[in-house]
Design a protein around this motif. Structure first.
Motif, PDB file in Angstrom:
ATOM      1  N   GLY A   1       0.850  -1.185   0.000  1.00 39.84           N
ATOM      2  CA  GLY A   1       0.000   0.000   0.000  1.00 39.84           C
ATOM      3  C   GLY A   1       0.881   1.229   0.000  1.00 39.84           C
ATOM      4  N   LYS A   2       0.488   2.235  -0.750  1.00 41.86           N
ATOM      5  CA  LYS A   2       1.291   3.455  -0.814  1.00 41.86           C
ATOM      6  C   LYS A   2       0.368   4.644  -0.617  1.00 41.86           C
ATOM      7  N   ALA A   3       0.905   5.690  -0.038  1.00 41.38           N
ATOM      8  CA  ALA A   3       0.099   6.914   0.082  1.00 41.38           C
ATOM      9  C   ALA A   3       0.997   8.111   0.332  1.00 41.38           C
ATOM     10  N   THR A   4       0.477   9.252  -0.062  1.00 44.05           N
ATOM     11  CA  THR A   4       1.124  10.533   0.248  1.00 44.05           C
ATOM     12  C   THR A   4       0.150  11.344   1.079  1.00 44.05           C
ATOM     13  N   TRP A   5       0.631  11.916   2.143  1.00 44.74           N
ATOM     14  CA  TRP A   5      -0.172  12.895   2.880  1.00 44.74           C
ATOM     15  C   TRP A   5       0.462  14.256   2.625  1.00 44.74           C
ATOM     16  N   TYR A   6      -0.334  15.158   2.110  1.00 47.10           N
ATOM     17  CA  TYR A   6       0.174  16.488   1.794  1.00 47.10           C
ATOM     18  C   TYR A   6      -0.602  17.509   2.607  1.00 47.10           C
ATOM     19  N   THR A   7       0.084  18.180   3.484  1.00 47.70           N
ATOM     20  CA  THR A   7      -0.537  19.279   4.225  1.00 47.70           C
ATOM     21  C   THR A   7      -0.328  20.538   3.412  1.00 47.70           C
ATOM     22  N   THR A   8      -1.416  21.050   2.871  1.00 49.40           N
ATOM     23  CA  THR A   8      -1.285  22.216   1.995  1.00 49.40           C
ATOM     24  C   THR A   8      -1.209  23.491   2.825  1.00 49.40           C
ATOM     25  N   ALA A   9      -0.793  24.555   2.174  1.00 54.94           N
ATOM     26  CA  ALA A   9      -0.808  25.873   2.807  1.00 54.94           C
ATOM     27  C   ALA A   9      -1.056  26.912   1.736  1.00 54.94           C
TER      28      ALA A   9
END
Lengths: 332, 776
Positions: free
Chosen positions: B602-610
């Motif tokens: 399983g792969k994932a990216t978590w991106y906290t935007t600003a």
């Protein structure tokens, strides 16, 4: 991690052998007992002796004994932990037990010896630093140079003598036995110290301290030691005060007031002793004695704490010690 | 919610290897043919390098390489503002700056060789006071090429052509501050200062650099954020990032000081020249005096407020002594603002923060990234205002604190705000309002303060999760384990999502060639960002497993669930399939394989935007990832004869969103209290003309275990964050933010003296008491 410089290790089995080796390699040899002060200093390249002479193989130097003439004897290799836990020391010399307890953390006390503490070197913010650190500065008096970085224009070295046991040993009237290849001599403690930061004691090449003898205090006496430092462990003393007094019929018969770490040797506050001797040691006199201790203290700006604060604390700790010793003398 | 792993006090995944001394740190690493490197450093704060003669050192037996700036590319690296060379070229800017280095067969030979290098300097005038350095036409310019330095486009520094020593400036103007002061019944104005303190990690900065046969380099390092090290080395050596492999085993503490490279570049240059691996371990003295410390702050604070305790205006001017290079510090200059933004409603606001180059040791990232320092001033002021208005300091804070759904100065909508609950919990625990009696010279008092710490945005983390046939789960992450317990938290999150025991989870980390991207351990970001990445990657792999199982069972994947490492039909307690059943047996091998898709990964990216802060309106609807809250309350005893302070009771409440592991959260809270005690009452790096005078544990006065108060209490508050994994936020830094002001406020309560300078040492207390007596 800083590393030790190379040296040769010699471990004689008798005092005589030790003394003759020390004489033979004069200038190239250093004595080690616990090594708690010497080894860090060597890592900083404050000393790079060719030889290190270990006293720990010499038998019989780590005993606490009681002589028939009423003196307690302490072998110079007795560790601080042994002293601290000794029932003899605790019952006669509570001040010494307090001082020993305050020297350092347990690990250091397990290694450090009473002889090492008596022969401790003086310290300075500009001296007790690594070889690389010191390169930014011209060699100071303690390093064989001509300047003092602490006291501008100072002609003597002002490094401070921070041994905790010494003020209290002086207050208790202790004597040390010093051996050399010809034999031994006894010396009272104040005369062991030069008050010169560069070479703080009068031990000559080829001499070692082998024993400390303390007279058992008479009744109605109280001795105590108080030390100021910023942390409860690790730190060297910023000021240490020892008081030992004897009361007879409500009058102070004998008294010693000794300061540590506020000069290049232990400072006996004779003015305060004169003031209090023969009196009933009233609170007003205690206040005055504090002021005299403040005057006697000679700290300079060679620690992270200001000299003014250390002087103020000399007064305060002296007063606290006097009150405590007086209480003890009254109940003893 | 009913959790199986989240919120449980599970053993740390690294507990056994650490308590048995078998955990591997970079400092333990030894490679075949490895050499030992040592760095020669500048003894001057500012000087031109006239000549470096390395001949004698080179000819010493056992020396394999001697390098100076001539041996490395003429480049600069940084963490957003590239101002630092690998080694000083032409001039040195601080005492301790590297000017040459040696690699030798033994450390002793390397040390000896350093002595043989002769450097001729021409001393230049130096500047140490940031207020002097930031003037127009300063007498000393630290970086004359500053306008030409490369800067990152994300969160770029703002320079000032008129003031050439300013490395970053953040202005914020909201409302009309003059109008706000006019509306005020009272205006209070004060100056606060803090001293540089040092991080004191147990493991010193160290690295091993190795050049591979193809010219690429591998660097093992004790570092908090491997991608940052990779990027800095890429800039410094003009090497493609694909030619740089960074490996980071367990890190023996960081607290911010291991976010910028401190010897890694020199290690690479030595390894290149010697063609052998090179290890460099900084001495404790080098860590103290040649790496970086916490910014010394000068804080000008002006507050306007109404009689009823409403804040009408706040004006803040901060001057941060950046030292000779900006490294992570240039960003502190910007992000320190969030410490104020997260705290109170403020209608009219003016803020200017300046980072100023001097010939001081560089300042860098330090737990809290400016918030603890600026909140020392703000929270001291809050007590001064409350006293002036005869308001209760707790109620006064609660009245002005930002609440859920309100917008802050920036225009961010506040969510997950546990501020008031933190204040309530600590005031109850300290028995706020109940006076205690001191004894003799010891005067007692109580103090309270609120704090907060934002977490950086934009930022991202990725995770890969592999399921093995025996039901074990492997997490691949870039999250650094530096003692805070991140890997345990990630394992608990994976165990929760996949419903397997935590013991089945293995965390693979610390290698930029194995781990997917993750920014690293800073800004209290790993639980939130890496935690979310792991959570999403687990959901991703769970979907793959259920789809595979559905095929075998010939059912709809939606009707399946995982439980205890097995696959069940929803509603039935019976195990339908084990994980192993999804694998196909292989010939010649007992280890089966996945017949379709190769592996369950399983792969994932978590991106906290600003959203960048608008330079005209100074607004951004989202400039941070989250705000974590902290309140602390202390009861102190102050000795009016010696000036000594004893903390009798210390309580700290932290709003962590959700405590994935309450035990490790409590560890963080406790550590924050102890660090707060030290940096408030004892710690200070002593400088004279740019030279550090207490570069050892024996003379840098940080608190030992003996100084720990007898009574401490760690309280967890959980204001769930809608975006956090299971509601969790980060906790590491927030726990330090309310420390200094709560102690300073308690000291005031005890003896009536207000301290505006850190640290508050016994001699300062005594001096202030003497002055107070003279005045009265």
């Amino acid at each position: 991690m800083l590393r030790l410089p190379k040296f040769q290790y010699v471990a004689p089995c008798s005092v005589e052998e030790a003394c003759s080796l020390l004489q033979e390699y004069e200038g190239e040899i250093k004595v080690i007992a616990g090594g708690t002060d010497l080894l860090p200093s060597m890592k900083q390249r404050l000393f790079t002796p060719k030889y290190i002479l270990d006293l720990k193989r010499i038998p019989g130097l780590n005993q606490i004994g009681e002589r028939a003439d009423g003196e307690i004897t302490i072998g110079s290799l007795t560790t601080l932990t042994t002293l601290e836990n000794s029932p003899v020391i605790k019952s006669y010399f509570l001040g010494l037990a307090q001082a020993v307890d305050s020297v350092a953390a347990t690990q250091v006390k397990n290694m450090g010896t009473i002889g090492g503490n008596i022969a401790l070197d003086t310290r300075c913010l500009y001296f007790n630093q690594s070889h690389l650190w010191r390169k930014s500065f011209e060699p100071c008096l303690k390093r064989g140079g001509n300047v003092c970085h602490v006291v501008k224009g100072g002609e003597k070295c002002y490094a401070y003598f921070a041994a905790d046991t010494v003020p209290v040993l002086i207050a208790l009237g202790a004597k040390v036995t010093i051996n050399n290849s010809k034999g031994e001599r006894q010396c009272d403690l104040p005369s062991l110290y030069t008050q010169d930061g560069k070479a703080p004691n009068t031990l000559k090449p080829g001499e070692v301290i082998t024993e400390i003898a303390i007279p058992v205090p008479k009744e109605k006496s109280g001795n105590t030691y108080k030390k100021l430092r910023l942390r409860g462990a690790i730190d060297f003393s910023l000021i240490g005060v020892a008081v030992n007094l004897t009361m007879e019929d409500g009058v102070c018969k004998t008294i010693k007031v000794v300061l540590g770490a506020v000069g290049s040797g232990p400072i006996v506050v004779e003015s305060a002793e004169k003031l209090l001797q023969g009196t009933s040691v009233t609170e007003a006199l205690i206040e005055e004695a504090g002021t005299l201790a403040r005057k006697a203290a000679k700290p300079v700006a060679n620690t992270g704490t200001s000299p003014g604060y250390r002087r103020d604390m000399a007064a305060l700790l002296t007063k606290m010690c006097l009150r405590e010793a007086l209480t003890k003398a009254k109940v003893s | 919610m009913n959790f199986s792993a989240v919120g449980k006090r599970v053993f740390r995944t690294d507990a056994i290897e650490k308590v048995t001394g078998r955990a591997e740190y970079c400092v333990d690493l030894v490679l075949p043919w490895m050499l030992y490197g040592k760095i020669l450093r500048s003894p001057y704060p500012h000087a031109r390098i006239i000549e470096i003669d390395t001949k004698k050192a080179e000819s010493l037996n056992g020396v394999r390489a001697v390098i100076t700036a001539r041996d490395v590319p003429d480049t600069r690296y940084g963490l957003g503002l590239n101002d630092e060379p690998i080694m000083a070229r032409d001039k040195v800017r601080y005492i301790g700056e590297p000017v040459a280095a040696v690699a030798a067969e033994t450390l002793e030979i390397a040390e000896e060789a350093l002595e043989l290098i002769e450097v001729t300097y021409e001393e230049l005038p130096a500047v140490f006071d940031p207020e002097e350095a930031m003037e127009i036409n300063p007498s000393v310019i630290i970086h004359s090429d500053l306008p030409h330095y490369k800067a990152l486009p994300v969160l770029p520094p703002k320079l000032d052509p008129e003031r050439p020593n300013i490395c970053n400036h953040l202005p914020i103007r909201v409302g009309d501050v003059e109008q706000g002061f006019k509306e005020a019944d009272y205006v209070l104005e004060n100056k606060f200062t803090t001293s540089m303190v040092s991080h004191c990690p147990m493991e010193p900065h160290n690295c091993v650099a190795k050049v591979e046969p193809d010219g690429s380099v591998t660097v093992w390092t004790s570092h908090q954020a491997l991608p940052l090290a990779k990027s800095q080395l890429s800039d410094a050596f003009l090497l493609s990032p694909s030619k740089i492999r960074i490996r980071g085993p367990y890190v023996g503490g960081g607290f911010g000081c291991k976010t910028s490279i401190k010897g890694e570049g020199i290690g690479v240059a030595l390894a290149q020249k010697a063609n052998r691996p090179v290890k460099i371990v900084l001495t404790r003295e080098e860590v103290f005096s040649c790496t970086s410390g916490r910014f010394p702050f000068v804080i000008y604070l002006k507050d306007g407020f109404k009689k009823d305790g409403t804040i009408t205006a706040r004006e803040v001017k901060l001057i941060l002594n950046a030292g000779a290079y900006s490294e992570a510090g240039y960003l502190t200059v910007r992000n320190v603002f969030f410490g104020i933004a997260g705290q109170y409603k403020t209608p009219h606001f003016k803020f200017d923060s300046y980072g100023v180059y001097t010939n001081h040791l560089p300042s860098g990232a330090f737990r809290g990234f400016g918030s603890p320092e600026v909140l020392f001033a703000i929270e001291s002021h809050m007590d001064m205002i409350a006293e002036k208005l005869s308001l209760d300091p707790v109620e006064f804070r609660m009245k002005n604190a930002l609440k859920e759904g309100e917008t802050n100065i920036l225009g961010e909508m506040m969510q997950s705000v546990g501020a008031i609950e933190c204040l309530k919990k600590v005031s109850d625990a300290i028995e706020w309002g109940k006076k205690t009696e001191g004894e003799g010279a010891w005067k007692t008092g109580k103090g309270i303060a609120l704090g907060n710490k934002y977490s950086l945005a934009p930022t991202a983390s990725q995770a890969a999760v592999k399921v093995h046939h025996d039901g074990t789960i492997e997490i691949r992450t870039m999250a650094t384990e530096l003692g805070q317990g991140s890997h345990t938290v990630l394992a608990q999150i994976a165990a929760e999502v996949l419903d397997v025991p935590v013991e089945n989870i293995k965390v693979l980390f610390g290698d930029t060639e194995i781990s997917p991207f993750g920014h690293g351990a800073f800004s209290s970001r790993q639980t939130f960002n890496d935690g979310n990445a792991v959570r999403l990657a687990c959901l991703n792999v769970k979907k793959q497993i259920l789809e595979k199982a559905a095929k075998i069972l010939n059912v709809n994947p939606d009707d399946l669930e995982t439980k205890g490492g097995n696959i069940l039909v929803t509603g039935s307690p019976q195990v339908a399939l084990t994980i192993k059943d999804l694998f196909t047996p292989a010939a010649l091998s007992g280890i089966p394989f996945v017949d379709e898709g190769g592996e369950f990964i399983g792969k994932a990216t978590w991106y906290t935007t600003a959203i960048p802060i608008d330079p005209k309106t100074y607004q951004s609807k989202k400039a941070t990832a989250f705000y974590a809250y902290n309140a602390q309350a202390v009861e102190v005893a102050v000795n009016i004869e010696t000036g000594q302070v004893k903390i009798l009771k210390h309580v700290s409440a932290a709003d962590v969103g959700r405590a994935i592991n309450p035990t490790t959260v409590e560890g963080q809270i406790e550590g924050g209290m102890h660090m707060g005690l030290g940096s408030t009452l004892m710690e200070k790096v002593i400088f004279k003309e740019g030279k550090v005078f207490n570069p050892l544990f024996t003379n840098y006065e940080f608190p030992t275990v003996i100084e720990k108060p007898d009574v401490t209490e760690s309280i967890i508050v959980e204001a769930n964050h809608p975006e956090g994994p299971f509601g969790a936020k980060g906790v590491g830094e927030a726990t330090l933010t309310a420390g200094a002001p709560s102690i300073a406020n308690a000291i005031y309560d005890a003896i009536g003296v207000r301290f505006k300078e850190l640290p508050i040492t016994p001699e300062k207390i005594l001096e202030a008491l003497q002055k107070k007596r003279e005045w009265h």
